[in-house]
Design a protein around this motif. Structure first.
Motif, short mmCIF file in Angstrom:
data_model
loop_
_atom_site.label_atom_id
_atom_site.label_comp_id
_atom_site.label_asym_id
_atom_site.label_seq_id
_atom_site.Cartn_x
_atom_site.Cartn_y
_atom_site.Cartn_z
N ILE A 11 0.83 -1.21 0.00
CA ILE A 11 0.00 0.00 0.00
C ILE A 11 0.87 1.26 0.00
N TYR A 49 -7.14 5.94 2.99
CA TYR A 49 -8.20 4.93 3.15
C TYR A 49 -7.80 3.87 4.17
N TYR A 50 -6.51 3.56 4.25
CA TYR A 50 -6.03 2.48 5.12
C TYR A 50 -5.75 2.95 6.55
N SER A 82 -12.56 -1.94 17.26
CA SER A 82 -11.51 -2.12 16.26
C SER A 82 -10.30 -2.84 16.83
N ARG A 98 -8.94 -6.47 15.72
CA ARG A 98 -7.58 -6.56 15.20
C ARG A 98 -6.80 -7.68 15.90
N ALA A 147 -3.78 -7.68 10.41
CA ALA A 147 -4.53 -6.46 10.70
C ALA A 147 -3.55 -5.47 11.33
N LYS A 149 -9.56 2.24 12.02
CA LYS A 149 -9.58 1.56 10.72
C LYS A 149 -9.15 0.10 10.90
N SER A 173 -7.96 -2.33 8.86
CA SER A 173 -7.35 -2.68 7.58
C SER A 173 -6.62 -4.00 7.74
N ASN A 216 -4.39 -7.12 5.74
CA ASN A 216 -3.70 -7.66 4.57
C ASN A 216 -4.00 -9.16 4.46
N ASN A 242 -5.59 -6.18 0.27
CA ASN A 242 -6.10 -5.78 1.57
C ASN A 242 -7.63 -5.69 1.55
N LEU A 252 -10.84 -3.66 3.99
CA LEU A 252 -11.13 -2.68 5.03
C LEU A 252 -12.55 -2.91 5.52
N TYR A 295 -15.24 -1.30 7.84
CA TYR A 295 -15.50 0.00 8.47
C TYR A 295 -16.31 -0.23 9.74
#
Length: 482
Positions: free
Chosen positions: A142, A171-172, A290, A294, A305, A323, A325, A327, A357, A359, A361
């Motif tokens: 990224i 975004y990530y 989050s 993660r 994450a 976030k 995010s 992989n 990746n 995402l 939200y």
């Protein structure tokens, strides 16, 4: 201090509803009575306040009463000198921000991993981009933030530039050193613009990355409808004290509708009150969700994450921990493949999947059981679908070669060629995966074999490609005679 409990637009709409005005104005559904199917679907309460501008409800193009007061409340809540309610999404906020700052021939410094709305604005106004190609994380594939060394060198090499734009965050969840960028840019006489489409919560959450207004930026486009909770397509444009608010309003009115939706406007008003009064509590809950997700996803194996461990003090100055995010490359699956599996097999709709990746939200609207369902689904996908990591595209970002300005290329004489024959030509249109809407190719950039391979791979993996006139992206518009 203003009373953040107030919701002027909502109060105005409720008064109109109580008065039972007889409508001889638009919209033609007449408070839903002319379209019973729509009323049944959306509800009478919704249709009864889908009204046109009238004196008691103010006018978005020239606000003097309830909209003006609502915008002032938003400005105070966000720590800005002025706030403008936008009903064309953050796309309209970004474009108005740029149109207010640069004109044809002016240079604007920006990272190349910007949203399409930024380059669309350059097509409209004729400004010339000076790109800072972001560093990349090879493990994740990224683009990262803007390195301060690159920022300083680019400003020094282009002293005539008028402004610099920063993604805050990407975004990530990657954040650049916005405060230092503001200091360096202002010292050189540049305005600082921030695309904060994914950063509404920075203004209200505790221990968040710095917001654009707090960092001293001049303007910021903020997507209230993302983490702020308002209706889709509602947004804010924030301005600092040294920005001419009247000129900005004039530029907004060049492109924004004269028929502002009061559903969108009232949602901005109500959501601002909610964040001003309860924002800290709301985003603490989001962070807990989050961080828990993660940890659990990383414990599954093969997924990664990522979070604040990416921080390097420069191109990753901070990270937005709300976030989620993740992989997916060690799983042997592209992000878009996991995205499709989650939706098609597990009825879970995440925000996006790209080549490496995904995402998810997470917001205050989530519940513990939904978080657990996502974690369980990802675990099962690993068990059922994991495969050898072969022939996966490992980099999400390819640095472009810019040959001319987006406006000149977009309006130039062009010819449509099969995609595989476009290598060496100059692109005359956009190609992007949506979401996130960051162009793979933009007008004025050179088409290379690597980019053609990237586009073909993205199509093969199931990414939604948008931008070209060719709906199936089998051909591309390029400049004639190049």
């Amino acid at each position: 201090m203003m009373d953040q409990n107030r919701v002027p637009i909502l109060e105005g709409l409720e008064k109109i509803r109580r008065n039972r005005l007889v409508p001889f104005d638009v919209p033609g559904h007449k408070r839903g009575k002319g379209n019973p199917e729509l009323t049944q679907f959306l509800g009478e309460a919704c249709l009864s306040v889908d009204v046109n501008s009238m004196k008691p409800l103010d006018n978005l193009c020239h606000p003097v009463s309830v909209i003006k007061e609502a915008e002032a409340l938003a400005a105070e809540a966000f720590g800005a000198a002025n706030a403008f309610f936008m009903v064309g999404g953050t796309t309209s906020a970004v474009q108005s921000m740029i149109l207010s700052t640069v004109k044809r021939g002016d240079k604007i410094i920006l990272p190349r991993n910007v949203h399409q709305s930024v380059i669309h604005a350059l097509v409209l106004c004729g400004a010339v981009p000076v790109y800072i190609n972001p560093q990349t994380d090879k493990r994740l594939g990224i683009a990262l933030g803007m390195s301060m060394t690159d920022v300083k060198n680019t400003i020094a090499a282009h002293p005539e530039a008028k402004a610099i734009l920063v993604n805050n965050p990407t975004y990530y969840g990657i954040c650049s050193d916005l405060r230092s960028i503001v200091e360096v840019a202002h010292a050189a006489g540049l305005l600082v613009l921030a695309d904060e489409a994914h950063g509404t919560h920075f203004y209200f959450g505790k221990d968040m990355p710095i917001s654009a207004m707090k960092a001293g930026a001049d303007m910021a486009a903020v997507s209230m409808h993302k983490s702020g909770g308002s209706l889709t397509q509602s947004s804010l444009l924030l301005c600092g004290s040294n920005v001419n608010e009247n000129y900005v309003r004039k530029m907004i009115n060049l492109t924004q509708t004269t028929s502002g939706s009061y559903l969108l406007l009232s949602s901005l008003d109500i959501s601002r009150r909610n964040l001003a009064l309860r924002g800290v509590e709301i985003f603490e809950k989001v962070k807990r969700f989050s961080e828990y997700a993660r940890e659990e996803i990383n414990a599954i194996g093969d997924y990664y994450a990522y979070s604040k461990e990416l921080i390097n003090g420069d191109s990753v100055y901070d990270f937005d921990t709300t976030k989620l995010s993740v992989n997916t490359l060690k799983l042997g699956l592209a992000g878009i493949e996991v995205y499709d599996l989650l939706r098609d097999e597990y009825e879970i709709q995440i925000e996006f999947g790209d080549l490496g990746n995904i995402l998810a939200y997470i917001s205050v609207g989530d519940k513990n059981k939904n978080i657990e369902r996502l974690i369980s689904a990802l675990s099962e996908i690993r068990r059922l679908y994991k495969r050898e990591n072969i022939k996966l595209w490992e980099s999400e970002y390819i640095s472009p070669v810019v040959a001319m300005s987006p406006q000149d290329a977009f309006y130039a004489d062009k010819v449509s060629l099969p995609l595989e024959q476009c290598a060496g030509r100059i692109c005359a249109e956009f190609v992007m995966c949506y979401p996130p809407g960051i162009p793979i190719l933009a007008p004025g950039e050179c088409v290379t074999k690597e980019l053609i391979g990237y586009i073909q791979y993205a199509k093969e993996k199931g990414c939604t490609l948008t931008g070209p006139e060719s709906m199936d992206v089998t051909s591309l518009n390029v400049l004639k005679g190049e």
